[in-house]
Design an enzyme around this catalytic site. Structure first.
Site, PDB file in Angstrom:
ATOM      1  CG  ASP A 153      -2.279   0.592   0.953  1.00  0.00           C
ATOM      2  OD1 ASP A 153      -2.333   1.829   0.843  1.00  0.00           O
ATOM      3  OD2 ASP A 153      -3.273  -0.138   0.845  1.00  0.00           O
ATOM      4  CG  HIS A 184      -5.192   3.835   1.193  1.00  0.00           C
ATOM      5  ND1 HIS A 184      -4.775   2.555   0.891  1.00  0.00           N
ATOM      6  CD2 HIS A 184      -6.462   3.932   0.733  1.00  0.00           C
ATOM      7  CE1 HIS A 184      -5.759   1.899   0.288  1.00  0.00           C
ATOM      8  NE2 HIS A 184      -6.786   2.717   0.161  1.00  0.00           N
ATOM      9  CB  SER A 349      -9.201   0.558  -0.019  1.00  0.00           C
ATOM     10  OG  SER A 349      -8.487   0.683  -1.211  1.00  0.00           O
TER      11      SER A 349
END
Length: 614
Positions: A153, A184, A349
């Site tokens: 990521d 994130h 996600s």
């Protein structure tokens, strides 16, 4: 070309067309001669000898990479074609680009949920989601023990307070730092193993930064990270999972690298993406061996049916390449801005980490299981609930079956006089009374049920409860009040219940936690006082001529003004108003939405709240 031109000296149009063709050929040749970035994936059939041979041959063209079978090079298309011609059967070549994006729908609102775990992890382990989201999350603190999860990521902030078992792995991105500037990756890892936000809280998180700080990245960098994680995981004795909450253009190379990881015995979980398109059009989710996850949200149900609880998120990808859906709307998890920061995000996600954590839980108690067995466990224990209307997506929603999962009962379940059998004790008809069960200092028995009937007559036909104590085994034993089961905490003291009340207590056959001392409550038959609408601002009447209407304030994606004082009135003559909120987003602890009705229970809302009914 020149000789062709002189065949038509009087035809100037033809002459110009031929000039243009010659120019295009020249330009095309120049383009093909310009170097660009390429990804080379050496298949198993190529062997280590071919990898060494390519490294020697292309030494001046190679870009640093960490994956054994992934080579990245800067070369021309002619040179790439030459490699394809010579080694086409044992390697794949693809031009690299910056098309990859993390699979997240960006939100501007943030909230910190301190009172309860995120709704997503609560529903995953619930024995049923009929009617409502469970009040708490039931789990085993050893889930994920000795399981390595490689989070590919934007990086992971391993210093965040949510993490105990988190370490940096490698960085294949083009970012200036290996830290998670975006947040994130930290959010994703928090749902997997966070101490208060995660499902499998003993999982080892290994941060592999493959995306840049703005959420962009290249297929080559991602494939490089997958290959690196595959090599490390294959050399370790721990079960392993590679997690990819990433959406990129379809890439045969990226899919091949993902499938190769699975062939090495590594579970791979991918996000299906947020383009509201066929998930088969993007990578790495279209890889045949990954567990590809779509996004669902949840709404409270007045019909008490599973179908009405879940809905496919509008932007979630769909189709036959989606293996199942998992919670991904309004998910709260860790944020990299500080050691204790949270953030609420939506997208596939956010869905995929729930699946990764479920697989980690399985592998921690079945450490010798194969990747296929872990994948089968996830896909064979789903809730069969229709969530998409494209006739291609699977009607499967993630479920982690576990002993002691919280059972959520729909409204009206076991809460009628007919279902209480002959166990009434005693029937109250006086203006006030109390119940102490079992009695002070004692614990209630297993496999037990008991009912109480409270009947208020005349003008004082409402029952108001005041709860002095409430201690039941969470998720196993329940007290039903007005048809709603309570296990974690007692109902609010401010609620008035109309008509005859049936209280029913049930306990299951085993005791897993205690002490289970039951509850003590007093009640009063009363007539509620109507709370008038606020008078600070004139009320805008929302017309209710239709059975169903929709209203948004301020609407059209605008922000409301400062120092606002607005009032909205909905009047359904001769009937009740059922209000379904798609969202409530106001500045936490500073701005408020008050809901009044002809019952004296105004609701105060602040912050960012998931959809619910009122």
């Amino acid at each position: 070309t020149v000789s062709v031109l002189y065949w038509y000296p009087s035809d100037m149009i033809a002459r110009w067309w031929i000039y243009l063709a010659a120019l295009l050929i020249t330009v095309w040749g120049d383009v093909n001669d310009l170097p660009s970035n390429w990804i080379i994936y050496v298949h198993k059939g190529g062997g280590e000898e071919l990898i060494r041979e390519l490294r020697l041959e292309m030494n001046d063209k190679l870009i640093p990479s960490r994956g054994g079978r992934i080579l990245k090079a800067r070369m021309t298309e002619i040179e790439a074609d030459d490699l394809k011609h010579r080694y086409g059967e044992v390697l794949s070549i693809q031009q690299d680009n910056n098309s990859a994006r993390v699979a997240t729908v960006p939100l501007v609102c943030e909230s910190i949920q301190e009172d309860s775990p995120p709704w997503g992890i609560r529903v995953v382990t619930a024995a049923s989601t009929e009617g409502r989201v469970p009040p708490s999350f039931r789990y085993d603190p050893t889930w994920g023990h000795s399981v390595d999860v490689y989070v590919l990521d934007t990086g992971v902030d391993c210093t965040h307070n949510e993490f105990d078992n988190c370490a940096f792995g490698t960085d294949t991105s083009d970012a200036a730092t290996s830290e998670d500037i975006s947040g994130h990756g930290t959010h994703v890892a928090g749902t997997i193993s966070g101490k208060t936000r995660g499902i499998s809280r003993s999982t080892n998180i290994i941060a592999v930064k493959v995306m840049n700080d703005d959420g962009s990245g290249t297929i080559g960098n991602i494939a490089d990270g997958v290959a690196w994680a595959t090599e490390k995981a294959a050399a370790s004795s721990n079960p392993a999972i590679i997690h990819l909450s990433i959406e990129a253009q379809k890439s045969n190379i990226l899919n091949a690298v993902v499938n190769a990881a699975f062939d090495e015995g590594i579970v791979v979980v991918t996000a299906a993406g947020n383009g509201n398109q066929n998930a088969c059009n993007v990578s790495p989710g279209s890889a045949s061996n990954s567990i590809n996850v779509g996004n669902v949200g949840v709404r409270a149900s007045t019909e008490a049916t599973p179908t009405s609880v879940y809905y496919k998120a509008v932007k979630s990808n769909w189709g036959t390449c989606v293996d199942l859906f998992a919670p991904g709307e309004y998910v709260a998890s860790a944020n990299s801005q500080s050691a204790d920061a949270d953030k609420t995000l939506s997208g596939t996600s956010m869905s995929a980490p729930h699946v990764t954590a479920t697989a980690a839980a399985f592998l921690s108690v079945n450490p010798t299981a194969t990747a296929q067995e872990a994948k089968d466990f996830v896909l064979n224990n789903v809730l069969s609930i229709p969530v998409a209307d494209d006739n291609k997506s699977p009607n499967k929603v993630l479920h982690l079956p576990c002993e002691g999962a919280i059972q959520i009962y729909p409204d009206g379940y076991l809460a009628t006089e007919e279902n209480c059998f002959d166990t009434f004790e005693p029937i109250f008809q006086s203006p006030a009374g109390s119940i102490d069960f079992p009695s002070s200092g004692e614990t209630y028995p297993d496999s037990h049920q008991k009912c109480w009937k409270i009947e208020c007559k005349g003008d004082g036909s409402y029952v108001q409860y005041t709860w002095a104590s409430f201690s039941l085994e969470r998720g196993r034993d329940y007290l039903f009040v007005d048809g709603q089961g309570f296990s974690v905490s007692a109902p609010s003291n401010d609620i008035y219940y109309e008509g005859t009340q049936i209280l029913r207590f049930t306990s299951d056959a085993t005791t897993f936690s205690g002490p289970n001392t039951g509850f003590e409550v007093s009640f009063t038959c009363t007539k509620p006082q109507v709370t008038p609408l606020p008078t600070q601002a004139p009320c805008e009447v929302i017309p209710a001529s239709e059975t169903t209407l929709t209203y948004a304030y301020p609407g059209n994606g605008k922000k409301y003004e400062a120092n606002a004082d607005r009032c909205f009135k909905v009047d359904c003559t001769g009937g009740d108003v059922v209000t379904t909120f798609d969202y409530v987003d106001v500045e936490i602890n500073f701005d408020f939405l008050y809901i009044y009705s002809n019952y004296p229970n105004p609701v105060s809302l602040t912050g960012t709240l998931s959809p619910f009914d009122a």
